[in-house]
Design an enzyme around this catalytic site. Structure first.
Site, short mmCIF file in Angstrom:
data_model
loop_
_atom_site.label_atom_id
_atom_site.label_comp_id
_atom_site.label_asym_id
_atom_site.label_seq_id
_atom_site.Cartn_x
_atom_site.Cartn_y
_atom_site.Cartn_z
N GLN A 24 0.82 -1.22 0.00
CA GLN A 24 0.00 0.00 0.00
C GLN A 24 0.86 1.27 0.00
O GLN A 24 0.35 2.35 -0.27
CB GLN A 24 -0.93 0.01 1.23
CG GLN A 24 -1.93 -1.12 1.27
CD GLN A 24 -3.01 -1.00 0.19
OE1 GLN A 24 -3.23 0.06 -0.41
NE2 GLN A 24 -3.70 -2.10 -0.07
N SER A 43 3.07 -5.53 -5.15
CA SER A 43 2.01 -6.14 -5.95
C SER A 43 1.66 -5.22 -7.12
O SER A 43 1.60 -4.00 -6.95
CB SER A 43 0.79 -6.33 -5.06
OG SER A 43 -0.33 -6.69 -5.83
N HIS A 56 -1.21 -4.91 -8.98
CA HIS A 56 -2.54 -4.32 -9.19
C HIS A 56 -2.90 -3.18 -8.24
O HIS A 56 -3.96 -2.58 -8.37
CB HIS A 56 -3.63 -5.41 -9.17
CG HIS A 56 -3.92 -6.02 -7.84
ND1 HIS A 56 -5.05 -5.72 -7.14
CD2 HIS A 56 -3.23 -6.91 -7.10
CE1 HIS A 56 -5.05 -6.42 -6.01
NE2 HIS A 56 -3.96 -7.15 -5.96
N THR A 103 6.96 -20.93 -15.41
CA THR A 103 7.20 -20.08 -16.58
C THR A 103 6.80 -18.64 -16.23
O THR A 103 5.71 -18.40 -15.72
CB THR A 103 6.36 -20.59 -17.78
OG1 THR A 103 6.76 -21.93 -18.02
CG2 THR A 103 6.57 -19.75 -19.01
N CYS A 117 -10.01 -8.15 0.97
CA CYS A 117 -9.84 -9.57 1.27
C CYS A 117 -10.60 -9.96 2.52
O CYS A 117 -10.97 -11.10 2.71
CB CYS A 117 -8.37 -9.90 1.45
SG CYS A 117 -7.36 -9.21 0.18
#
Ligand code: PLP
Length: 394
Positions: free
Chosen positions: A191, A211, A213, A249, A336
């Site tokens: 954040q 992260s 997104h 991958t 979440c």
């Protein structure tokens, strides 16, 4: 005409910036090679990946080889807990000690709880004060002979409180000078990264999670910064990608997007003051227009885009639904945690009663927020709170 959507839930996720999307696009169907292939198509994919690693390492002020790509911050957080624990075990430490705070993201709390339930580790969960701040001295007091890891989030996802990471890092650095078993200091910077200095040298951190997104990049991609020389076991085994530490991958479009999203943060820095002014405008407006409200968390040590209020005597969920009907999107807690009926562990940690927790709403502004949005939200919010209070007879 479709009514405008006002998205004030940027701590849950952010839209992908069009510049990021543009950089990602060729990697789906033009430069689609596998980064492990040694032909030219593989070279192109690898070039994209290594450029992103470079962009991230420039931003964090670390070496490119200290960046490991993951599927997101949940994986980065789980990895650091599990991997440091296992390494300590391998070195013969029977029950290593891990220090964290009570109001971390579940991606930190859950793996620690699992290890603790299995009686594989000792743990300490540091408390926070009513402003949502950890006292660096409490970290110091909790350190034991078998402490191997301290993990404290940089900024809280619900109330936006900013922790004294640099100070904690310095204390641990000083202690480590005399310790044979060095303590690893990790921070979850998910954040914080849009708004705060994430230079790992400045912060004195050994490991840091990010992260894609949350920073106008794609979902399903993240990274872990891990200082050179720190030993960790891998969480995901297989083909040996990422210096044999994180197999699978590589998600090249995601990685390229993450690199570009990080690159854009520095260019958009100026926007942070504007976001902060809008945030202050909404805070002042709510306090002036709506009685019986309470701002949760520190005002001084707070992310510039975060607002968190309890609208006493009514349910936050009622407000959320009213606002959503008007195409205004907010949150009753962290995305979440919002599936759980229990009050948020973060709000309980800062001493809120269950009632205060359930009456709370988080607004997180973003690059797309403007002044008209704030006026409109304040107007609709005031009507919603009045309506709900009338219904509940308060
Ligand atoms: N850590 C913090 C502080 C977060 O806010 C989040 C997402 O809400 C995560 C970790 C998990 O990140 P990801 O969605 O990339 O797994």
């Amino acid at each position: 005409m479709k009514k405008k959507e006002i998205y004030l839930d940027n701590a849950a996720t952010t839209p992908v910036d069009s510049a990021v999307l543009k950089k990602m696009q060729p990697y789906f169907n033009e430069k689609y090679g596998n980064a492990s292939s040694i032909h030219k198509a593989g070279d192109l994919a690898r070039e994209g990946m290594e450029k992103a690693r470079q962009q991230i390492s420039t931003f964090l002020n670390c070496l490119p080889e200290e960046i490991y790509f993951t599927s997101g911050a949940t994986e980065s957080d789980n990895w650091v807990i599990q991997g440091i624990f296992e390494k300590a075990n391998e070195k013969g430490l029977k029950k290593p000690h891990i220090i964290t705070s009570v109001f971390e993201h579940k991606a930190i709390l859950e793996p620690i709880s699992i290890l603790e339930k299995k009686e594989l580790i000792e743990s300490t969960f540091l408390g926070v004060n009513k402003d949502g701040l950890i006292d660096a001295k409490d970290v110091l007091k909790s350190i034991k002979k078998n402490t191997v890891l301290v993990s404290v989030m940089y900024a809280n996802s619900e109330i936006g409180s900013i922790q004294p990471i640099k100070q904690i890092g310095q204390l641990i650095k000083d202690i480590n000078v005399k310790r044979e078993n060095k303590i690893v200091f990790h921070t979850d910077a998910v954040q914080a990264i849009n708004y705060l200095n994430c230079d790992v040298e400045y912060l004195n951190v050994d490991a840091l999670s990010i992260s894609g997104h949350k920073i106008y990049g794609p979902k399903g991609i993240g990274a872990l910064y891990l200082k050179k020389g720190i030993s960790i076991t891998s969480l995901i085994c297989g083909g040996g990608q990422e210096h044999r530490l994180r197999s699978g991958t590589e998600n090249i479009p995601g990685i390229v997007g993450l690199g570009e999203a990080i690159n854009l943060i520095s260019k958009k820095k100026k926007d942070n003051n504007r976001i902060k002014r809008l945030r202050n405008k909404l805070i002042t407006g709510i306090m002036k227009d709506i009685p019986n409200v309470q701002l949760n968390g520190s005002l001084e040590y707070r992310l510039p885009n975060n607002i968190h209020f309890s609208f006493l005597e009514i349910e936050g969920e009622g407000i959320l639904i009213d606002l959503s009907e008007q195409n205004i999107y907010v949150s009753t807690g962290s995305a979440c945690a919002s599936n759980f009926l229990k009050p948020s562990h973060v709000l309980s940690a800062i001493g809120l009663s269950d009632e205060e927790s359930h009456s709370s709403i988080r607004f997180t502004l973003g690059r797309q927020t403007n002044s008209n949005d704030i006026d409109y939200v304040l107007n609709i919010l005031t009507k919603s709170v009045n309506r709900l209070r009338k219904i509940s007879g308060k």
